[in-house]
Design a protein around this motif. Structure first.
Motif, PDB file in Angstrom:
ATOM      1  N   UNK A  11      -2.835   0.574   3.896  1.00 46.53           N
ATOM      2  CA  UNK A  11      -1.957   0.977   4.998  1.00 46.53           C
ATOM      3  C   UNK A  11      -0.888   1.919   4.459  1.00 46.53           C
ATOM      4  N   UNK A  12      -0.911   3.122   4.982  1.00 41.50           N
ATOM      5  CA  UNK A  12       0.106   4.122   4.606  1.00 41.50           C
ATOM      6  C   UNK A  12       0.069   4.399   3.100  1.00 41.50           C
ATOM      7  N   UNK A  39      -3.139   9.169   8.600  1.00 44.93           N
ATOM      8  CA  UNK A  39      -1.823   8.977   9.213  1.00 44.93           C
ATOM      9  C   UNK A  39      -1.015  10.267   9.223  1.00 44.93           C
ATOM     10  N   UNK A  40      -1.434  11.220   8.401  1.00 40.69           N
ATOM     11  CA  UNK A  40      -0.801  12.544   8.365  1.00 40.69           C
ATOM     12  C   UNK A  40      -1.922  13.578   8.186  1.00 40.69           C
TER      13      UNK A  40
ATOM     14  N   UNK B  37       3.274  -8.537   7.758  1.00 43.56           N
ATOM     15  CA  UNK B  37       3.568  -7.105   7.703  1.00 43.56           C
ATOM     16  C   UNK B  37       5.080  -6.938   7.817  1.00 43.56           C
ATOM     17  N   UNK B  44       5.760   4.082   9.717  1.00 46.21           N
ATOM     18  CA  UNK B  44       5.462   3.051   8.719  1.00 46.21           C
ATOM     19  C   UNK B  44       6.255   3.274   7.436  1.00 46.21           C
ATOM     20  N   UNK B  45       6.754   4.505   7.242  1.00 45.33           N
ATOM     21  CA  UNK B  45       7.537   4.780   6.038  1.00 45.33           C
ATOM     22  C   UNK B  45       8.814   3.952   5.990  1.00 45.33           C
ATOM     23  N   UNK B  47       9.049   0.807   6.441  1.00 42.85           N
ATOM     24  CA  UNK B  47       8.789  -0.551   5.953  1.00 42.85           C
ATOM     25  C   UNK B  47       9.297  -0.729   4.524  1.00 42.85           C
ATOM     26  N   UNK B  51       7.160  -5.358   1.459  1.00 45.52           N
ATOM     27  CA  UNK B  51       6.180  -5.698   2.502  1.00 45.52           C
ATOM     28  C   UNK B  51       5.030  -4.696   2.554  1.00 45.52           C
ATOM     29  N   UNK B  52       5.311  -3.427   2.207  1.00 45.75           N
ATOM     30  CA  UNK B  52       4.287  -2.389   2.323  1.00 45.75           C
ATOM     31  C   UNK B  52       3.070  -2.701   1.451  1.00 45.75           C
TER      32      UNK B  52
END
Lengths: 110, 288
Positions: A11-12, A39-40, B37, B44-45, B47, B51-52
């Motif tokens: 994720x990300x 995501x980008x 999460x 999302x950046x 976070x 947690x990421x």
């Protein structure tokens, strides 16, 4: 009723060079659909991803399925896999200068 | 009528309070245990990095390269939680409920932990810790002084290569950080490596076995009173710990978490190797 689950295995995360998701154990599942979402916008041309299997979660072999990585923001590509044993991951070798920020989702049923 | 222990062997391995809130046997699937999460707003950046790094839990047969599947405590599957292969990495699985009555609750579980078996050596000091936490908040009619309470306990297996083997708790979290500009979502990192305190008398040598692919299951039992928001007991295998010196993280009640009853398990690695926690199963019970 069969078990069904969606798992987020990246994720990300920004992929460059040799990239792979963390190992995912799903011996209970008969089938998987693997989605990769950008995501980008990709930097450069990220190329293709491949499905990999493993006897132990540590040593990986190519399953044979390959698919294009997405390039536009929020574009999604996917692959279907079955009879994958216990361990599953998505791997890719991005060319020098290319990068891709991904969300990788496994949809599993068994 | 007294229930005979052999009437329900799956439940008889627990000592539940009168009401079973959940009895999670992972042969029935994930039973509501999901990935913790981090909060975010807009991107999302936002976070927090702690947690990421989290990823989804798995249903595992505890498969090993040398012996094949170890299997669960009972049946085929256990819930598996793995870290990334980076020193200090952690992962958390959570089940999110609310409570019906602010009274006594009891968490019981059978757990075991191992590093990924990448080396032909014991590796007993590779897993930094495993543990569990609750995230609780009073009901919306509690009135002034209501709290969000987060009891944490971890078994510090190893730190910087030292085989520590002791239970720890924490009373402090990190400052809250706004996740965006809407003033609706904030975040704090309650599982930061800082502020863990040794539980007095909390040293315990757990059975680890003799190679990294052999596991033994451990019983743990944590009692908490949602009315007083106090811990009332803690047992692991044959040990009963004195919890008079224990307390939880306490912060003022938040505007959207009333009656929250979240429970979570976590695992951390002390080396650049994945650490895995297995749970099979969980029984949460209450006196209501």
């Amino acid at each position: 009723m069969r078990t069904s689950a969606a798992a987020i295995v990246a994720r990300n995360e920004t992929w460059t060079g040799a990239a792979a998701t963390e190992p995912y154990e799903a011996g209970w599942a008969d089938e998987a659909v693997v989605f990769v979402r950008a995501l980008r916008p990709a930097v450069g041309r990220p190329g293709r991803a491949r499905i990999e299997l493993s006897p132990d979660g540590m040593r990986w072999v190519r399953e044979g399925t390959e698919f294009d990585l997405p390039t536009g923001q929020d574009e999604v590509t996917f692959a279907r896999v079955d009879r994958f044993g216990t361990w599953l991951r998505v791997a890719a070798d991005l060319p020098e200068g290319a990068s891709l920020t991904v969300l990788v989702t496994l949809h599993l049923k068994g | 009528m007294t229930l005979r222990t052999w009437d329900d062997p799956a439940l008889s391995r627990f000592d539940p309070l009168p009401r079973i809130i959940c009895h999670d046997d992972f042969d029935r699937g994930f039973c509501g245990w999901t990935q913790l999460v981090g909060n975010y707003e807009g991107t999302l950046d936002a976070m927090l990095p702690g947690y990421a790094q989290h990823l989804s839990p798995m249903l595992s047969t505890l498969p090993n390269w040398d012996i094949g599947s170890h299997g669960g405590f009972d049946g085929t599957y256990a819930l598996k939680l793995g870290t990334r292969p980076r020193r200090g990495a952690q992962n958390v699985t959570i089940k999110r409920l609310t409570f019906r009555k602010a009274g006594p609750i009891r968490l019981e579980a059978y757990v075991t932990f191992k590093p990924e078996a990448t080396e032909l050596r014991l590796s007993e000091a590779d897993v930094r810790s495993f543990g569990f936490l609750f995230d609780l908040q009073v009901g919306d009619r509690h009135g002034a002084g209501g709290e969000r309470v987060m009891p944490h306990l971890r078994f510090l297996n190893a730190l910087d290569g030292e085989h520590a083997q002791r239970w720890q708790f924490k009373r402090r979290t990190t400052p809250f950080v706004a996740m965006g500009t809407e003033s609706k979502t904030i975040s704090h990192y309650h599982l930061s490596p800082d502020d863990w305190e040794d539980l007095p008398g909390g040293d315990q040598r757990l059975c680890y076995n003799e190679i990294p692919t052999k596991v033994n299951w451990h019983y743990l039992c944590f009692d908490f009173d949602l009315a007083a928001m106090r811990c009332t007991g803690f047992r692991v295998n044959d040990r009963t710990f004195d919890m008079s010196g224990y307390d939880a993280i306490r912060i003022p009640a938040m505007k959207n978490l009333w009656c929250m009853l979240n429970l979570a398990f976590f695992v951390e690695t002390d080396v650049d190797k994945r650490a895995n926690l297995y749970v099979d199963g969980v029984c949460l019970s209450g006196d209501f």
